[in-house]
Design a protein around this motif. Structure first.
Motif, mmCIF file in Angstrom:
data_model
loop_
_atom_site.group_PDB
_atom_site.id
_atom_site.type_symbol
_atom_site.label_atom_id
_atom_site.label_comp_id
_atom_site.label_asym_id
_atom_site.label_seq_id
_atom_site.Cartn_x
_atom_site.Cartn_y
_atom_site.Cartn_z
ATOM 1 N N GLU A 276 -7.119 5.710 3.187
ATOM 2 C CA GLU A 276 -6.718 6.928 2.810
ATOM 3 C C GLU A 276 -5.087 7.370 3.040
ATOM 4 O OE1 GLU A 276 -8.941 9.786 2.153
ATOM 5 O OE2 GLU A 276 -10.334 8.235 1.888
ATOM 6 N N PHE A 277 -4.584 6.711 4.285
ATOM 7 C CA PHE A 277 -3.267 7.198 4.382
ATOM 8 C C PHE A 277 -2.278 5.972 4.128
ATOM 9 C CE2 PHE A 277 -6.248 9.029 7.546
ATOM 10 C CZ PHE A 277 -6.492 10.284 7.055
ATOM 11 N N GLY A 278 -2.765 4.779 3.825
ATOM 12 C CA GLY A 278 -1.747 3.714 3.290
ATOM 13 C C GLY A 278 -1.003 3.854 2.343
ATOM 14 N N MET A 279 0.462 3.591 2.450
ATOM 15 C CA MET A 279 1.245 3.457 1.547
ATOM 16 C C MET A 279 0.977 2.626 0.234
ATOM 17 S SD MET A 279 2.794 6.258 2.051
ATOM 18 C CE MET A 279 3.549 6.205 0.501
ATOM 19 N N LEU A 280 0.431 1.548 0.422
ATOM 20 C CA LEU A 280 0.062 0.711 -0.600
ATOM 21 C C LEU A 280 -0.504 1.199 -2.114
ATOM 22 C CD1 LEU A 280 0.448 -2.342 -1.546
ATOM 23 C CD2 LEU A 280 -1.730 -2.825 -0.720
ATOM 24 N N ASN A 281 -1.875 2.040 -1.273
ATOM 25 C CA ASN A 281 -2.471 2.507 -2.673
ATOM 26 C C ASN A 281 -1.597 3.552 -3.150
ATOM 27 O OD1 ASN A 281 -4.945 1.306 -2.423
ATOM 28 N ND2 ASN A 281 -5.831 2.457 -0.908
ATOM 29 N N ARG B 228 -1.648 -3.679 8.207
ATOM 30 C CA ARG B 228 -2.997 -3.012 8.498
ATOM 31 C C ARG B 228 -2.832 -1.338 8.250
ATOM 32 N NH1 ARG B 228 -6.231 -3.057 14.213
ATOM 33 N NH2 ARG B 228 -5.705 -0.728 14.036
ATOM 34 N N TRP B 229 -1.636 -0.744 8.622
ATOM 35 C CA TRP B 229 -1.558 0.691 8.331
ATOM 36 C C TRP B 229 -1.144 0.781 6.883
ATOM 37 C CZ3 TRP B 229 -2.368 5.366 9.381
ATOM 38 C CH2 TRP B 229 -1.320 6.145 8.960
ATOM 39 N N SER B 230 -0.483 -0.093 6.302
ATOM 40 C CA SER B 230 -0.013 0.057 4.782
ATOM 41 C C SER B 230 -1.378 0.051 3.997
ATOM 42 C CB SER B 230 0.830 -0.848 4.498
ATOM 43 O OG SER B 230 2.058 -1.013 5.181
ATOM 44 N N GLN C 11 2.399 15.325 12.682
ATOM 45 C CA GLN C 11 1.098 15.756 12.158
ATOM 46 C C GLN C 11 1.259 15.276 10.682
ATOM 47 O OE1 GLN C 11 3.386 17.437 13.710
ATOM 48 N NE2 GLN C 11 4.373 19.021 12.611
ATOM 49 N N GLU C 12 2.530 14.609 10.383
ATOM 50 C CA GLU C 12 2.407 14.272 8.755
ATOM 51 C C GLU C 12 2.165 12.998 8.540
ATOM 52 O OE1 GLU C 12 6.167 15.185 6.659
ATOM 53 O OE2 GLU C 12 6.172 17.048 7.640
ATOM 54 N N VAL C 13 1.942 12.247 9.618
ATOM 55 C CA VAL C 13 1.561 10.589 9.551
ATOM 56 C C VAL C 13 0.196 10.413 8.749
ATOM 57 C CG1 VAL C 13 0.829 8.807 10.876
ATOM 58 C CG2 VAL C 13 2.765 10.082 11.424
ATOM 59 N N PHE C 14 -0.581 11.215 9.048
ATOM 60 C CA PHE C 14 -1.966 11.368 8.401
ATOM 61 C C PHE C 14 -2.198 12.508 7.091
ATOM 62 C CE2 PHE C 14 -3.058 9.657 12.463
ATOM 63 C CZ PHE C 14 -3.860 8.506 12.090
ATOM 64 N N SER C 15 -0.939 12.675 6.751
ATOM 65 C CA SER C 15 -1.212 13.641 5.436
ATOM 66 C C SER C 15 -1.716 12.921 4.500
ATOM 67 C CB SER C 15 0.163 14.185 5.308
ATOM 68 O OG SER C 15 1.096 12.999 4.719
ATOM 69 N N PHE C 16 -2.497 13.660 3.614
ATOM 70 C CA PHE C 16 -3.352 13.202 2.386
ATOM 71 C C PHE C 16 -3.232 13.962 1.009
ATOM 72 C CE2 PHE C 16 -6.948 12.709 -0.240
ATOM 73 C CZ PHE C 16 -6.968 11.128 -0.505
ATOM 74 N N PRO C 17 -2.813 13.392 0.068
ATOM 75 C CA PRO C 17 -2.379 12.278 -0.067
ATOM 76 C C PRO C 17 -0.841 11.772 0.570
ATOM 77 C CG PRO C 17 -1.722 13.171 -2.170
ATOM 78 C CD PRO C 17 -2.418 14.140 -1.230
ATOM 79 N N PRO C 18 -0.818 10.525 1.046
ATOM 80 C CA PRO C 18 0.072 10.198 1.802
ATOM 81 C C PRO C 18 1.610 10.133 1.043
ATOM 82 C CG PRO C 18 -0.943 8.001 1.268
ATOM 83 C CD PRO C 18 -1.676 9.425 0.812
ATOM 84 N N THR C 19 2.689 10.444 1.384
ATOM 85 C CA THR C 19 3.825 10.425 0.769
ATOM 86 C C THR C 19 4.851 9.662 1.561
ATOM 87 O OG1 THR C 19 4.549 12.472 2.112
ATOM 88 C CG2 THR C 19 3.735 12.769 -0.253
ATOM 89 N N TRP C 20 5.834 8.976 0.859
ATOM 90 C CA TRP C 20 7.012 8.337 1.476
ATOM 91 C C TRP C 20 7.855 9.146 2.442
ATOM 92 C CZ3 TRP C 20 7.334 3.114 1.968
ATOM 93 C CH2 TRP C 20 6.630 2.365 0.799
#
Lengths: 280, 287, 412
Positions: B125-130, B119-121, A42-51
């Motif tokens: 919305e969810f990408g780590m690049l942004n 593509r995922w990065s 469920q964290e894969v789509f968390s927003f804003p994303p975190t490392w």
């Protein structure tokens, strides 16, 4: 002594600084793969994303391994890559030896032929290749991939090997023959041991190319138990209604490991193998 | 010594290569001159109609021009980045082995997987690049990288460069290690600075390797499919289509096997002309 | 020459076999093998069909069903390349919109003479229709769906917005929801399969149509242009998620599951996904907003039997088993599709399910992809034009250009 050390340390700092931007870009996708792969679903789509995940879910790897039938794909990939490499070397070594050691009428036209085959990629030929495979009755068989990967790798393998073979002094096997060794003995006992680094490097190229090939495998393979790794991973993404990104990333990471290990291990030899490339 | 021995030695490789490449090529030439339905059934010979069809298709022309941009940008960028990297990796410094291994890493992941991860990065919305760029303060709000060709295509070119670098620096490192060190010593005695050393010694001696890297990379990049396919499938609005993605859509999405074969043959011809032209030029220069 | 080619072939095969050290199983099968290419719907699809085949084989030990699961994005490609080389399966699931190409090229077998009258009558007529061409049944519907509007009840409430029934109301509600932090009013799909369809909803409700009476494209109609301008202004005013052209259907659905999107239009199977992945989500389903007329998009996938199959009788026997109440109920509820059999739709699980009812009620106004050869290319041209418009291109001229291209494909 001390100043010399300092000089090298200074240089090292400079070198690492200069390389750091590109290293960041290279490491970035690996970091994304790793951190996504250990996130709770469920964290894969968390927003804003975190490392960082809230907790490291190593279980993802076990789930992925089972859900994607990873071991089947791994075995297929290993089988295809090893077999293709073996066949490529089997036919490329004698050819490279001939090109490096003898002058013969067809030599330049054969080189041209190899150059042309080098120019073609499976994607351009895909329609024709598919018909060839059907004609052989090898559709949905990993063996068709072995045959074709070998065929496409020949040009590069011969080119690499012959450049290296040039640098091995001719007198060695010739003196063996003078001493009464048979043609084959001279080659296998004297010449081949000298050529092992080049052969290893060539093998690695062929292996990596086969390991990573995508388009043909996508076209030829039909059933999941025959999928190679790139196809198996791609099938987790393409045309699905839900994509399990944490599984995809775990699979991609694990699939990249064998090649990555191979590289770090052979990295030095690789350079020496290619360094003879300038010799024409 | 048997006069035919070299022929016997090359025979197995010739047969295998012929078998795997010539037959498909022959089929493609046939198909490109035929009226073929989507199931590959040949309805008859139609001469060059497939070729006129694609040459009249504005999307094909756009894709062809874009392929030139793509190839020149990726190969040019690769060479431009790889020379300094290789020079650095050729000097001795602490941790050089690690640095070399890291720079080889993009090679270890297959292209489709690299593209999938990116593509995922790159997800808006969810990408780590942004997220990362915003953390560092380089951008204020997220950019949806793949939503318009103005950002998508440069990103794809950048990725193309990134994955071509390992192979290229490997070639260059080989070249650099073959340059005798005493040349530099002599230059230093003459008071040449680092840039002059590079211009007078490194670059000229590296030249054959650069040529080789250009030829091989042009061939690879021209034919490269997964990056663009996985990231945008040539979209939006066909604005990132290159010839291979155009070819793939014609063949497999629309069932125009004849036209797709014509594209294949056209691509093959372009590469052939390039290779011959380049080989000539290089040979002339070397004389 | 023929002899040479066959002997070459045998040598080649022999050599490659010897080199590869493989054993091809050439032994004759005791049971009759029927190969069945199945489209991947979800992780449940493969196991479902494997179990189905096993059950069937128990009562039919002389038939061996071999299931091959293929992803949607490569399904048509694999089927056509297989057919071109005569190595295709006996039967396959295909998108019904591809069927006309299969029929035109004479690779699909008409089923009327093979299947029993009883089997034909089990289907909901609306779903059997798309698989019927020139009065003959070529495809049996195996999955059916329509499109409806999903909306997030919590966001609606928080924004003080109403569930819209017209496109103007939709823009209104979207504006209100978009004011909430991290939320977008309307999820607009702008990439990959069905990008064109997402455009049609609004076009249809304006009274537009895909084709003119003479069969040529009607893409540049005033209804279509009006719809394009409306969507453009929604994008400009920030009523949709940013960067719509990088969102395929699944991406928009993901945003919806995260509770970040107020409204989106999609298929019934999202219900199942939400149940599994976001059970907390408080959402509702409503008809697609209407205007001059109201419409939804209907989609069926069909099972076809290939003309070159040598096991047609066995294959039909398997179809007969597959389309029984118990088997189909398991499929529809597992994958979240609408029932295609009359008997299944009467089961309480479906008849009393609000979500299913919403979709089923929309069916009378459902429009299906027209049965025109080359439709996938037309859809691609339309999707590209739509992408250009979402990117800010002039609606009128872009649609006019696309209409011309479509007409070239249609031969009009």
């Amino acid at each position: 002594m001390l100043t010399k050390m300092n000089k090298k340390t200074k240089r090292s700092i400079f070198c690492w600084l200069a390389l750091s931007p590109i290293i960041c870009v290279i490491v970035f996708p690996f970091a994304v793969m790793f951190f996504t792969s250990v996130k709770p679903r469920q964290e894969v789509f968390s927003f804003p994303p975190t490392w960082l995940p809230s907790q490291f879910v190593w279980q993802n790897y076990i789930d992925m391994w089972q859900a994607t039938k990873f071991s089947d794909a791994l075995i297929n990939s290993l089988y295809v890559s090893f077999s293709a490499t073996f066949i490529t070397l089997l036919v490329a070594i004698p050819a490279a030896y001939a090109l490096a050691r003898y002058h013969f009428a067809a030599k330049s036209s054969y080189r041209l032929f190899l150059l042309i085959t080098q120019m073609l990629s499976p994607i351009v030929l895909v329609i024709g290749l598919f018909r060839l495979i059907v004609w052989l009755g090898l559709i949905d068989s990993v063996n068709s991939l072995v045959l074709i990967y070998a065929g496409f790798n020949i040009a590069f393998a011969i080119w690499m090997l012959q450049n290296y073979f040039h640098t091995i002094p001719k007198d060695l096997e010739e003196s063996a023959w003078m001493e009464g060794a048979s043609f084959l003995q001279g080659l296998t006992k004297v010449f081949l041991p000298m050529a092992i680094p080049a052969i290893a490097v060539t093998a690695m190229f062929t292996f990596i190319n086969s390991w990573n090939e995508f388009v043909l495998a996508l076209t030829v393979l039909r059933t999941e138990e025959n999928y190679t790794l790139p196809i198996q991973v791609y099938s987790l993404v393409g045309g699905r209604y839900t994509i399990e990104w944490h599984h995809v990333m775990a699979a991609a990471l694990v699939a990249s490991l064998p090649a990555a290990i191979l590289f770090s291990w052979l990295q030095k030899k690789l350079v020496t193998g290619l360094s003879s490339g300038a010799v024409k | 010594m048997n006069r035919n021995l070299p022929l016997y030695l090359i025979l197995p490789s010739l047969l295998l290569a012929l078998f795997v490449i010539s037959y498909p090529l022959y089929e493609l030439i046939n198909l490109s001159l035929s009226d073929v339905n989507r199931f590959g059934k040949v309805r008859g010979y139609i001469g060059l109609e497939n070729f006129t069809y694609i040459f009249e298709d504005p999307l094909f022309i756009d894709a062809a021009l874009r392929t030139v941009v793509w190839t020149v940008a990726v190969v040019g960028g690769t060479i431009l980045f790889s020379i300094p990297i290789a020079v650095i990796l050729n000097t001795e410094f602490h941790g050089r082995g690690i640095a070399r291994t890291i720079l080889m890493l993009p090679w270890a992941i297959s292209l489709p997987m690299t593209a999938i991860v990116w593509r995922w990065s790159l997800n808006g919305e969810f990408g780590m690049l942004n997220a990362s760029l915003m953390n560092v303060g380089l951008i204020d709000s997220p950019i949806v990288w793949l939503a318009q060709s103005a950002t998508a295509f440069p990103v794809q070119i950048g990725l193309g460069i990134l994955v071509s670098i390992p192979f290229t620096i490997t070639i260059f490192l080989g070249g650099l290690s073959s340059i005798p060190l005493d040349l530099y010593e002599a230059a230093k005695m003459d008071g040449a600075n680092a840039w002059q050393q590079f211009k007078r010694i490194t670059y000229p001696l590296l030249r054959p390797f650069i040529n080789m890297a250009i030829v091989l990379n042009v061939i690879y990049v021209f034919n490269s499919f997964p990056i663009i396919w996985v990231l945008t499938q040539g979209g939006p609005n066909n604005e990132t289509d290159i010839l291979v993605t155009y070819l793939y859509k014609q063949a497999f999405s629309f069932g125009h096997i004849g036209q797709a074969s014509a594209v294949s043959i056209a691509m093959f011809t372009v590469l052939l002309i390039f290779t011959i032209f380049y080989a000539r030029m290089v040979m002339k220069n070397e004389k | 020459m023929k002899y040479l080619s066959t002997s070459l072939k045998s040598i080649a095969t022999g050599v490659s076999l010897a080199v590869l050290g493989t054993t091809l199983s050439l032994s004759a099968q005791a049971a009759e093998e029927v190969r069945f290419t199945v489209a991947y719907y979800s992780a449940k699809t493969g196991p479902y069909y494997e179990a189905l085949a096993e059950k069937f084989e128990q009562s039919n030990p002389d038939i061996d069903i071999k299931i091959e699961v293929v992803n949607w994005d490569v399904l048509n490609q694999k089927l056509t390349t297989d057919i071109s080389s005569d190595v295709n399966a006996d039967m396959a699931i295909i998108g019904t919109r591809w069927l006309v190409d299969y029929v035109k090229e004479d690779v699909a077998e008409p089923l009327d003479g093979l299947i029993s009258k009883d089997l034909k009558e089990r289907f909901v007529p609306a779903f059997l229709n798309p698989g019927t061409l020139n009065g003959k049944v070529y495809g049996l519907p195996v999955a059916a769906s329509a499109r409806a509007m999903y909306y997030n009840k919590d966001l609606m409430q928080k924004a003080g917005a109403n569930v819209p029934t017209t496109w103007d109301e939709l823009a209104d509600s979207a504006a209100k929801i978009s004011k909430i932090d991290k939320s977008y009013g309307f999820g607009l799909q702008g990439k990959e399969v069905e990008t064109d369809v997402y455009f049609y909803y609004g076009m249809w409700s304006e009274g537009g149509s895909l084709l003119k009476k003479d069969g040529s494209s009607n893409l540049a109609s005033s209804a279509s242009v009006a719809n394009a301008k409306r969507l453009q202004s929604m994008i400009d005013n920030g009523l949709t998620q940013p960067g719509v052209t990088s969102y395929n259907r699944e991406d928009v659905q993901n945003l919806f599951k995260q509770g970040r999107v107020g409204m989106m239009i999609t298929a019934p199977f999202l219900v199942n996904q939400i149940k599994e992945e976001a059970p907390e989500l408080n959402y509702g389903i409503a008809p697609i907003p209407s205007g001059a007329s109201s419409a939804t998009y209907g989609v069926t996938d069909s099972i076809v039997l290939f003309k070159n199959s040598k096991h047609k009788k066995a294959a039909v026997k398997f179809m007969d088993f597959m389309f029984t109440t118990e088997q189909r109920a398991a499929f529809s509820s597992g994958e979240g599709f609408l029932p295609v059999l009359k008997s299944v739709s009467k089961l309480p699980e479906f008849a009393q399910n609000d979500a299913v009812k919403t979709f089923v009620n929309l069916l009378p106004q459902a429009r299906f992809a027209p049965t025109i050869a080359g439709w996938s290319e037309v859809a691609d041209i339309t999707s590209n034009a739509v992408q250009a418009i979402y990117g800010g291109a002039d609606a009128q001229s872009t649609l006019a250009k696309a209409e011309k291209r479509v007409n070239r494909v249609l031969g009009k």
